[in-house]
Design an enzyme around this catalytic site. Structure first.
Site, PDB file in Angstrom:
ATOM      1  CG  ASP A  53     206.025  96.196  78.097  1.00 14.78           C
ATOM      2  OD1 ASP A  53     205.523  95.058  78.110  1.00 14.78           O
ATOM      3  OD2 ASP A  53     206.728  96.633  79.038  1.00 14.78           O
ATOM      4  CB  SER A  54     202.287  95.690  80.539  1.00 18.82           C
ATOM      5  OG  SER A  54     203.600  95.483  81.025  1.00 18.82           O
ATOM      6  CE1 TYR A 110     198.695  94.380  79.281  1.00 20.09           C
ATOM      7  CE2 TYR A 110     200.341  93.800  77.653  1.00 20.09           C
ATOM      8  CZ  TYR A 110     199.275  94.580  78.046  1.00 20.09           C
ATOM      9  OH  TYR A 110     198.786  95.544  77.194  1.00 20.09           O
ATOM     10  N   GLY A 111     201.727  89.947  83.303  1.00 21.06           N
ATOM     11  CA  GLY A 111     202.253  88.629  83.667  1.00 21.06           C
ATOM     12  C   GLY A 111     201.358  87.776  84.538  1.00 21.06           C
ATOM     13  CB  CYS A 167     205.360  92.816  76.091  1.00 25.07           C
ATOM     14  SG  CYS A 167     204.591  91.941  77.460  1.00 25.07           S
ATOM     15  CG  ASN A 168     209.984  88.411  76.650  1.00 24.23           C
ATOM     16  OD1 ASN A 168     210.726  87.685  75.999  1.00 24.23           O
ATOM     17  ND2 ASN A 168     210.365  89.606  77.088  1.00 24.23           N
ATOM     18  CB  THR A 169     203.756  88.679  79.111  1.00 24.48           C
ATOM     19  OG1 THR A 169     204.830  88.634  80.058  1.00 24.48           O
ATOM     20  CG2 THR A 169     202.520  88.057  79.697  1.00 24.48           C
ATOM     21  CD  GLU A 219     205.627  99.654  84.974  1.00 28.33           C
ATOM     22  OE1 GLU A 219     205.229 100.818  85.046  1.00 28.33           O
ATOM     23  OE2 GLU A 219     206.039  99.131  83.912  1.00 28.33           O
ATOM     24  CB  CYS A 239     210.171  89.829  81.722  1.00 28.09           C
ATOM     25  SG  CYS A 239     209.152  91.259  82.174  1.00 28.09           S
ATOM     26  CB  THR A 240     210.833  94.014  77.730  1.00 31.85           C
ATOM     27  OG1 THR A 240     209.462  94.211  78.106  1.00 31.85           O
ATOM     28  CG2 THR A 240     210.868  93.222  76.433  1.00 31.85           C
ATOM     29  CG  HIS A 241     208.862  95.432  83.065  1.00 30.20           C
ATOM     30  ND1 HIS A 241     207.968  95.096  82.079  1.00 30.20           N
ATOM     31  CD2 HIS A 241     208.333  96.510  83.703  1.00 30.20           C
ATOM     32  CE1 HIS A 241     206.938  95.942  82.115  1.00 30.20           C
ATOM     33  NE2 HIS A 241     207.140  96.814  83.083  1.00 30.20           N
TER      34      HIS A 241
END
Ligand code: DGL
Length: 261
Positions: A6-7, A38-39, A69-71, A148, A180-182
């Protein structure tokens, strides 16, 4: 080894589900922390990163790669699969299908990054699986970055989240997709807002089940975990307790390391 990337921290929500489902598998988690979020990047940039990181994980010996990561999935999973047609690649896409199937009100909402929200892949997913319900797609600027920072209990953010969700709930959405995984880590903030009016939908468990189906002999390793990041690897490792994932730390064979991809 199963590679998950992921990012930044978001994909740890998927990694945790995989680690629970495959306790003996050797896992490597790669966070592209030098390039997050990334978004708000364009598709060409995200594609370059996905191809570079995916190739790096294959060179390290990963036999399954999970784009957590969906993005990145929306922008680049097709290109990555084309590059490595023989490798099982698992993407993560917003849970539109289960949300549409579970909705009683006939209205669902998808929370996502700006990039995912405008993607053709999400539009197609909605067309294919949510034809019978109304879908609101809500870009949530800055939410991944908020995760983050690990300042998840900031009252200003709770207020911002309330403002985003209020019109969706008022319109009758009874399924709110965490696209979004976040955002899985924002559950403690989001749950009280949606309370008993809507369900938060997350696909981490479904992705883990897909990994179980694909793992084959990779399911039987030593249960080790490696953490890699393109910047601040120690921050990645230090984030585990704040995200409720201290237990993952016990699978670490070495401290988190810097990786160049
Ligand atoms: N975790 C990612 C997702 O699922 C990306 C967040 C970001 O870097 O903007 O979309």
């Amino acid at each position: 080894m199963i590679g998950v990337f992921d990012s930044g921290l978001g994909g740890l929500s998927v990694l945790a589900a995989i680690a629970r489902a495959l306790p003996q598998a050797d896992l490597v988690y790669f966070a592209d922390t030098a390039h997050l979020p990334y978004g708000d990047k364009d598709d060409a940039f995200i594609r370059r990163r996905v191809l570079a990181i995916g190739s790096h994980l294959i060179e390290r010996g990963c036999g399954v790669v999970v784009v957590a990561c969906n993005t990145a999935t929306a922008a680049a999973v097709a290109a990555f699969r084309e590059l490595v047609p023989e490798l099982p690649v698992v993407g993560v896409e917003p849970g539109v299908k289960p949300a549409a199937a579970a909705s009683r009100s006939g209205r669902i909402a998808v929370l996502a990054t700006a990039s995912t929200a405008r993607s053709q892949r999400l539009a197609t997913l909605i067309q294919l699986h949510a034809g019978a319900v109304q879908v609101d797609v809500e870009p949530c600027h800055g939410w991944a970055t908020r995760v983050e920072t690990l300042h998840l209990d900031d009252p200003d953010f709770a207020e911002e989240a309330r403002l985003h969700l209020a019109p969706l709930l008022a319109a009758g959405a009874d399924q709110i997709v965490l696209g979004c995984t976040h955002y899985a880590f924002l559950r403690p903030v989001l749950e009280p807002i949606v309370a008993n009016r809507a369900t938060l939908v997350d696909v981490a468990e479904a992705v883990a089940r897909q990994c179980v189906r694909l793992a084959g002999p990779l399911a039987n390793g030593r249960g080790r975990l490696e953490l890699l990041a393109t910047a601040d690897p120690e921050r990645l490792q230090a984030a585990l307790p704040a995200l409720g994932l201290s237990w993952l730390g016990s699978r670490l064979s070495d401290p988190a390391r810097l990786a160049l991809a």
